[in-house]
Motif scaffolding. Sequence first.
Motif, short mmCIF file in Angstrom:
data_model
loop_
_atom_site.label_atom_id
_atom_site.label_comp_id
_atom_site.label_asym_id
_atom_site.label_seq_id
_atom_site.Cartn_x
_atom_site.Cartn_y
_atom_site.Cartn_z
N ILE A 114 0.83 -1.21 0.00
CA ILE A 114 0.00 0.00 0.00
C ILE A 114 0.86 1.26 0.00
N ILE A 115 2.16 1.12 -0.28
CA ILE A 115 3.06 2.28 -0.30
C ILE A 115 2.64 3.23 -1.43
N GLY A 116 2.59 4.52 -1.11
CA GLY A 116 2.23 5.53 -2.10
C GLY A 116 0.75 5.86 -2.14
N LEU A 117 -0.07 5.12 -1.38
CA LEU A 117 -1.52 5.37 -1.37
C LEU A 117 -1.87 6.33 -0.24
N ASP A 118 -3.01 7.02 -0.40
CA ASP A 118 -3.48 7.84 0.72
C ASP A 118 -4.14 6.93 1.74
N ILE A 119 -4.49 7.49 2.90
CA ILE A 119 -4.95 6.66 4.01
C ILE A 119 -6.28 5.98 3.70
N ASN A 120 -7.15 6.63 2.93
CA ASN A 120 -8.43 6.00 2.59
C ASN A 120 -8.24 4.81 1.66
N GLN A 121 -7.40 4.99 0.65
CA GLN A 121 -7.12 3.89 -0.27
C GLN A 121 -6.45 2.73 0.47
N ALA A 122 -5.50 3.07 1.34
CA ALA A 122 -4.80 2.04 2.10
C ALA A 122 -5.77 1.27 3.00
N GLY A 123 -6.68 2.00 3.65
CA GLY A 123 -7.66 1.35 4.52
C GLY A 123 -8.56 0.40 3.77
N ASN A 124 -8.98 0.78 2.56
CA ASN A 124 -9.86 -0.09 1.76
C ASN A 124 -9.14 -1.37 1.36
N ILE A 125 -7.88 -1.25 0.96
CA ILE A 125 -7.13 -2.44 0.54
C ILE A 125 -6.86 -3.35 1.73
N LEU A 126 -6.52 -2.76 2.87
CA LEU A 126 -6.32 -3.57 4.08
C LEU A 126 -7.60 -4.31 4.45
N ALA A 127 -8.73 -3.62 4.40
CA ALA A 127 -10.01 -4.24 4.77
C ALA A 127 -10.34 -5.39 3.84
N SER A 128 -10.03 -5.25 2.55
CA SER A 128 -10.31 -6.33 1.60
C SER A 128 -9.45 -7.56 1.87
N SER A 129 -8.35 -7.36 2.61
CA SER A 129 -7.48 -8.48 2.98
C SER A 129 -7.78 -9.00 4.39
N GLY A 130 -8.79 -8.43 5.04
CA GLY A 130 -9.13 -8.87 6.39
C GLY A 130 -8.27 -8.22 7.46
N LEU A 131 -7.71 -7.03 7.17
CA LEU A 131 -6.87 -6.32 8.12
C LEU A 131 -7.43 -4.91 8.34
N PHE A 132 -6.90 -4.24 9.38
CA PHE A 132 -7.38 -2.91 9.72
C PHE A 132 -6.21 -1.97 9.98
N ASN A 146 0.87 13.03 3.00
CA ASN A 146 -0.26 12.19 3.43
C ASN A 146 -0.39 10.89 2.64
N THR A 147 0.70 10.43 2.05
CA THR A 147 0.69 9.11 1.43
C THR A 147 1.51 8.14 2.29
N VAL A 148 1.21 6.86 2.17
CA VAL A 148 1.89 5.84 2.98
C VAL A 148 3.32 5.67 2.48
N ILE A 149 4.27 5.78 3.41
CA ILE A 149 5.68 5.56 3.04
C ILE A 149 6.25 4.30 3.70
N ALA A 150 5.54 3.76 4.70
CA ALA A 150 6.01 2.52 5.35
C ALA A 150 4.86 1.93 6.16
N THR A 151 4.93 0.62 6.37
CA THR A 151 3.95 -0.07 7.22
C THR A 151 4.70 -0.90 8.25
N ASN A 152 4.04 -1.14 9.36
CA ASN A 152 4.58 -2.00 10.41
C ASN A 152 3.47 -2.92 10.91
N PRO A 153 3.57 -4.22 10.61
CA PRO A 153 4.62 -4.97 9.92
C PRO A 153 4.73 -4.60 8.44
N PRO A 154 5.88 -4.90 7.83
CA PRO A 154 6.09 -4.52 6.43
C PRO A 154 5.28 -5.38 5.46
N THR A 155 5.29 -4.97 4.21
CA THR A 155 4.59 -5.68 3.14
C THR A 155 4.98 -7.16 3.12
#
Length: 238
Positions: A114-132, A146-155
């Motif tokens: 989800i790197i490079g996405l805004d928070i709304n786009q990132a949230g939708n993709i996470l939800a479709s994978s069963g994550l929040f 306001n775009t995602v540059i890193a996640t924890n845990p990583p991709t």
Amino acid sequence: MRKLLKIIGIFVAFMVGVFLLGFILANYIIMPIYMRASKETEVPDVCGLEFENAKRVLAQKLLSGELDVVRYCEDIPPGVVVSQRPDPGRIVKQGKKIFLTVSKGIEGVKVPYIIGLDINQAGNILASSGLFIGEVSYRYSPSKENTVIATNPPTDSVLIRNSRVNLILSRGPMSLDMPDLTGYHLEDVKRKIKQLELQLGEITYATNSPLCNIVILQSPRAGEKVKQGDRVNLILGE
């Protein structure tokens, strides 16, 4: 005398009749019922046992344990029987197959890219994978604000379904004063530019300078405001 013989004959006939009736009942009614009953057994409860142990318990009852379905279960370890059919306590014929549903354990899901996405786009993709979305923090970065540059845990990390993923969003590039790079060797300047998260731009050489690979001019000039990701052009001695 004749009367006595008649009574004896009747008694003998009666006894023969009783014997024949008993023989018929024993061989054609009682024994078949007994044999049928002896070939039936009660289905034991094997839920909660590991699959191989469940098969052994069923075999002791002359029943055959068969794998039916393997499915994810959050609260039951992998390889353990979740359910069975027929149900425990049923009376069935010996040799009958008992179908067992076995746990695969907890279903793992991968953290999507989800790197490079805004928070709304990132949230939708996470939800479709069963994550929040979990905690959200910010950091200066050359990436768009306001775009995602890193996640924890990583991709591609594997998590339990319904887990939370922490996001780091970009504040945008940080402004800083351009340092004076003149007089430094090119290799030292490259390291400095990388540390400041700037980009090395064009490099040209002054033919009349005796300072080989030493910065004699720079653009932007020292003291000017620059942002992370800006390009720095250099003129070096040849």
